[in-house]
Design an enzyme around this catalytic site. Structure first.
Site, PDB file in Angstrom:
ATOM      1  N   ARG A   1     -18.684  15.607  68.867  1.00 11.19           N
ATOM      2  CA  ARG A   1     -19.445  16.854  68.641  1.00 11.19           C
ATOM      3  C   ARG A   1     -19.608  17.134  67.145  1.00 11.19           C
ATOM      4  O   ARG A   1     -20.669  17.576  66.703  1.00 11.19           O
ATOM      5  CB  ARG A   1     -18.764  18.013  69.357  1.00 11.19           C
ATOM      6  CG  ARG A   1     -19.044  18.016  70.864  1.00 11.19           C
ATOM      7  CD  ARG A   1     -18.180  19.015  71.569  1.00 11.19           C
ATOM      8  NE  ARG A   1     -18.576  19.253  72.962  1.00 11.19           N
ATOM      9  CZ  ARG A   1     -17.808  19.862  73.844  1.00 11.19           C
ATOM     10  NH1 ARG A   1     -16.613  20.306  73.489  1.00 11.19           N
ATOM     11  NH2 ARG A   1     -18.218  20.059  75.083  1.00 11.19           N
TER      12      ARG A   1
ATOM     13  N   THR B   1     -15.622  22.898  71.307  1.00 14.73           N
ATOM     14  CA  THR B   1     -16.917  23.312  71.864  1.00 14.73           C
ATOM     15  C   THR B   1     -17.950  23.549  70.764  1.00 14.73           C
ATOM     16  O   THR B   1     -19.097  23.116  70.866  1.00 14.73           O
ATOM     17  CB  THR B   1     -16.743  24.619  72.676  1.00 14.73           C
ATOM     18  OG1 THR B   1     -15.662  24.453  73.588  1.00 14.73           O
ATOM     19  CG2 THR B   1     -18.011  24.960  73.440  1.00 14.73           C
TER      20      THR B   1
ATOM     21  N   LYS C   1     -25.181  15.325  77.763  1.00 12.20           N
ATOM     22  CA  LYS C   1     -26.051  16.472  78.058  1.00 12.20           C
ATOM     23  C   LYS C   1     -27.512  16.186  77.660  1.00 12.20           C
ATOM     24  O   LYS C   1     -27.790  15.206  76.954  1.00 12.20           O
ATOM     25  CB  LYS C   1     -25.508  17.702  77.335  1.00 12.20           C
ATOM     26  CG  LYS C   1     -24.127  18.161  77.852  1.00 12.20           C
ATOM     27  CD  LYS C   1     -23.709  19.452  77.170  1.00 12.20           C
ATOM     28  CE  LYS C   1     -22.387  19.956  77.712  1.00 12.20           C
ATOM     29  NZ  LYS C   1     -22.040  21.304  77.167  1.00 12.20           N
TER      30      LYS C   1
ATOM     31  N   HIS D   1     -20.123  16.871  77.723  1.00 10.14           N
ATOM     32  CA  HIS D   1     -19.159  17.677  78.473  1.00 10.14           C
ATOM     33  C   HIS D   1     -17.976  16.802  78.867  1.00 10.14           C
ATOM     34  O   HIS D   1     -18.137  15.616  79.142  1.00 10.14           O
ATOM     35  CB  HIS D   1     -19.812  18.217  79.758  1.00 10.14           C
ATOM     36  CG  HIS D   1     -18.821  18.691  80.790  1.00 10.14           C
ATOM     37  ND1 HIS D   1     -18.276  19.945  80.765  1.00 10.14           N
ATOM     38  CD2 HIS D   1     -18.249  18.052  81.856  1.00 10.14           C
ATOM     39  CE1 HIS D   1     -17.405  20.063  81.771  1.00 10.14           C
ATOM     40  NE2 HIS D   1     -17.380  18.930  82.455  1.00 10.14           N
TER      41      HIS D   1
ATOM     42  N   TYR E   1     -21.592  24.904  86.914  1.00  8.48           N
ATOM     43  CA  TYR E   1     -20.930  25.801  85.962  1.00  8.48           C
ATOM     44  C   TYR E   1     -20.571  27.154  86.596  1.00  8.48           C
ATOM     45  O   TYR E   1     -20.466  28.150  85.876  1.00  8.48           O
ATOM     46  CB  TYR E   1     -21.824  26.010  84.735  1.00  8.48           C
ATOM     47  CG  TYR E   1     -21.764  24.874  83.730  1.00  8.48           C
ATOM     48  CD1 TYR E   1     -20.608  24.626  82.980  1.00  8.48           C
ATOM     49  CD2 TYR E   1     -22.862  24.041  83.507  1.00  8.48           C
ATOM     50  CE1 TYR E   1     -20.560  23.593  82.047  1.00  8.48           C
ATOM     51  CE2 TYR E   1     -22.815  23.012  82.581  1.00  8.48           C
ATOM     52  CZ  TYR E   1     -21.657  22.793  81.851  1.00  8.48           C
ATOM     53  OH  TYR E   1     -21.601  21.776  80.917  1.00  8.48           O
TER      54      TYR E   1
ATOM     55  N   ARG F   1     -11.174  14.955  75.821  1.00 10.02           N
ATOM     56  CA  ARG F   1     -11.366  16.235  75.116  1.00 10.02           C
ATOM     57  C   ARG F   1     -11.121  16.051  73.614  1.00 10.02           C
ATOM     58  O   ARG F   1     -11.815  16.632  72.785  1.00 10.02           O
ATOM     59  CB  ARG F   1     -10.416  17.309  75.677  1.00 10.02           C
ATOM     60  CG  ARG F   1     -10.609  17.615  77.163  1.00 10.02           C
ATOM     61  CD  ARG F   1     -11.764  18.510  77.472  1.00 10.02           C
ATOM     62  NE  ARG F   1     -11.567  19.866  77.033  1.00 10.02           N
ATOM     63  CZ  ARG F   1     -12.439  20.848  77.284  1.00 10.02           C
ATOM     64  NH1 ARG F   1     -13.547  20.591  77.982  1.00 10.02           N
ATOM     65  NH2 ARG F   1     -12.220  22.057  76.862  1.00 10.02           N
TER      66      ARG F   1
ATOM     67  N   GLU G   1     -15.308  18.015  89.658  1.00 10.71           N
ATOM     68  CA  GLU G   1     -16.557  17.669  88.968  1.00 10.71           C
ATOM     69  C   GLU G   1     -17.026  16.258  89.316  1.00 10.71           C
ATOM     70  O   GLU G   1     -18.228  16.007  89.441  1.00 10.71           O
ATOM     71  CB  GLU G   1     -16.361  17.826  87.453  1.00 10.71           C
ATOM     72  CG  GLU G   1     -16.124  19.284  87.062  1.00 10.71           C
ATOM     73  CD  GLU G   1     -15.888  19.476  85.572  1.00 10.71           C
ATOM     74  OE1 GLU G   1     -15.880  18.476  84.822  1.00 10.71           O
ATOM     75  OE2 GLU G   1     -15.713  20.630  85.149  1.00 10.71           O
TER      76      GLU G   1
HETATM   77  N1  LIG Z   1     -21.016  31.154  72.952  1.00  9.69           N
HETATM   78  C1  LIG Z   1     -21.707  30.193  73.560  1.00  9.69           C
HETATM   79  N2  LIG Z   1     -23.038  30.102  73.421  1.00  9.69           N
HETATM   80  C2  LIG Z   1     -23.758  29.144  74.032  1.00  9.69           C
HETATM   81  N3  LIG Z   1     -23.215  28.207  74.829  1.00  9.69           N
HETATM   82  C3  LIG Z   1     -21.894  28.250  74.995  1.00  9.69           C
HETATM   83  C4  LIG Z   1     -21.066  29.232  74.372  1.00  9.69           C
HETATM   84  N4  LIG Z   1     -19.784  29.003  74.741  1.00  9.69           N
HETATM   85  C5  LIG Z   1     -19.819  27.936  75.541  1.00  9.69           C
HETATM   86  N5  LIG Z   1     -21.082  27.488  75.696  1.00  9.69           N
HETATM   87  C6  LIG Z   1     -21.522  26.344  76.483  1.00  9.69           C
HETATM   88  O1  LIG Z   1     -20.836  26.337  77.731  1.00  9.69           O
HETATM   89  C7  LIG Z   1     -20.131  25.113  77.882  1.00  9.69           C
HETATM   90  C8  LIG Z   1     -18.855  25.399  78.639  1.00  9.69           C
HETATM   91  O2  LIG Z   1     -18.042  26.246  77.884  1.00  9.69           O
HETATM   92  P1  LIG Z   1     -16.489  25.966  77.743  1.00  9.69           P
HETATM   93  O3  LIG Z   1     -15.871  27.149  77.091  1.00  9.69           O
HETATM   94  O4  LIG Z   1     -15.954  25.495  79.059  1.00  9.69           O
HETATM   95  O5  LIG Z   1     -16.493  24.786  76.672  1.00  9.69           O
HETATM   96  P2  LIG Z   1     -16.065  23.287  76.775  1.00  9.69           P
HETATM   97  O6  LIG Z   1     -15.009  23.156  77.816  1.00  9.69           O
HETATM   98  O7  LIG Z   1     -15.773  22.799  75.401  1.00  9.69           O
HETATM   99  O8  LIG Z   1     -17.417  22.606  77.226  1.00  9.69           O
HETATM  100  P3  LIG Z   1     -17.711  21.659  78.447  1.00  9.69           P
HETATM  101  O9  LIG Z   1     -17.211  22.405  79.657  1.00  9.69           O
HETATM  102  O10 LIG Z   1     -19.194  21.480  78.409  1.00  9.69           O
HETATM  103  O11 LIG Z   1     -16.949  20.411  78.122  1.00  9.69           O
HETATM  104  C9  LIG Z   1     -19.957  24.588  76.463  1.00  9.69           C
HETATM  105  O12 LIG Z   1     -19.866  23.186  76.371  1.00  9.69           O
HETATM  106  C10 LIG Z   1     -21.201  25.067  75.771  1.00  9.69           C
HETATM  107  O13 LIG Z   1     -22.261  24.134  75.968  1.00  9.69           O
END
Ligand SMILES: Nc1ncnc2c1ncn2[C@@H]1O[C@H](COP(=O)(O)OP(=O)(O)OP(=O)(O)O)[C@@H](O)[C@H]1O
Length: 140
Positions: A102, A91, A9, A115, A49, A85, A126
Site C-alpha cells: 500500500r 489501511t 481491488k 484487501h 463488506y 497484513r 471470505e
Molecule cells: N475513512 C475511510 N474512507 C474511505 N475508505 C475507507 C476508510 N476507512 C476504510 N476504508 C476502506 O474500507 C476498507 C475496510 O476497512 P478496514 O478498516 O477493515 O481496513 P483494512 O482491514 O485495512 O482493509 P481491508 O479490509 O480492505 O483489508 C479499507 O481497505 C478501505 O478501502
C-alpha cells in the site's frame, strides 16, 4: 498451513498493477491456491463488506469495489493472515510502513490496491464468499 483471502481491488486492476502485486506476494513466500477475476455487483460488494454497514465510508467503499473487476485469491503460507497484513501495510497508505504494497502503490485510504483478511475466522468466511467449493484443508 494457514490460508487468507486477498483481493486485488479495482484500482489495482485499472492501473495495470496485477502482475507487479502478484510478484511481490509470491516473492514474500505465499502460494496462490485459487484466483479469479470478478466484477462484483453493488449488492455483492455490500454483502462482502456487511460488517462495515453503517460506517461513514460504506457507500464509497461498496461503490468503489463494484466499479470494475477485481481479483480475489486464496493465499497459503505459515501465519498467512498476519504475514499478509504486514506485507500490505496500514489501511491508509500515508501510514503504511516503508516497503509495503500500500505504501508503494496505493493512492488513498479508499483506493488502497489490496484487501487482506484480518483474522483466521474472517479468512474462512471470505474465502467461502468467493470460492464456495474450495477445500479448506491442509494439502502439503
Ligand atoms: N475513512 C475511510 N474512507 C474511505 N475508505 C475507507 C476508510 N476507512 C476504510 N476504508 C476502506 O474500507 C476498507 C475496510 O476497512 P478496514 O478498516 O477493515 O481496513 P483494512 O482491514 O485495512 O482493509 P481491508 O479490509 O480492505 O483489508 C479499507 O481497505 C478501505 O478501502
Amino acid at each position: 498451513m494457514e490460508q487468507t483471502l486477498a483481493i486485488l481491488k479495482p484500482d489495482c486492476v485499472r492501473r495495470g498493477l496485477i502482475g507487479e502485486v502478484i510478484r511481490r506476494i509470491e516473492a514474500a513466500g505465499f502460494r496462490i491456491r485459487a484466483m479469479k477475476m470478478v466484477h462484483l455487483t453493488k449488492k455483492e460488494a455490500e454483502g462482502f463488506y456487511a460488517v462495515h454497514r453503517g460506517r461513514p465510508f460504506f457507500e464509497e467503499l461498496t461503490t468503489f469495489m463494484s466499479s470494475g473487476p477485481c481479483v480475489p485469491m486464496v493465499l497459503e503460507k505459515e501465519n498467512a493472515v498476519a504475514d499478509f497484513r504486514a506485507l500490505i501495510g496500514a489501511t491508509d497508505p500515508a501510514e503504511a510502513a516503508e516497503g509495503t504494497i500500500r505504501r508503494e502503490f496505493a493512492e488513498s485510504k479508499g483506493q488502497n490496491i489490496v484487501h487482506g483478511s484480518d483474522s483466521v475466522e474472517n479468512a474462512r468466511i471470505e474465502i467461502h464468499f468467493f470460492f464456495p467449493s474450495i477445500e479448506l484443508v491442509d494439502r502439503r
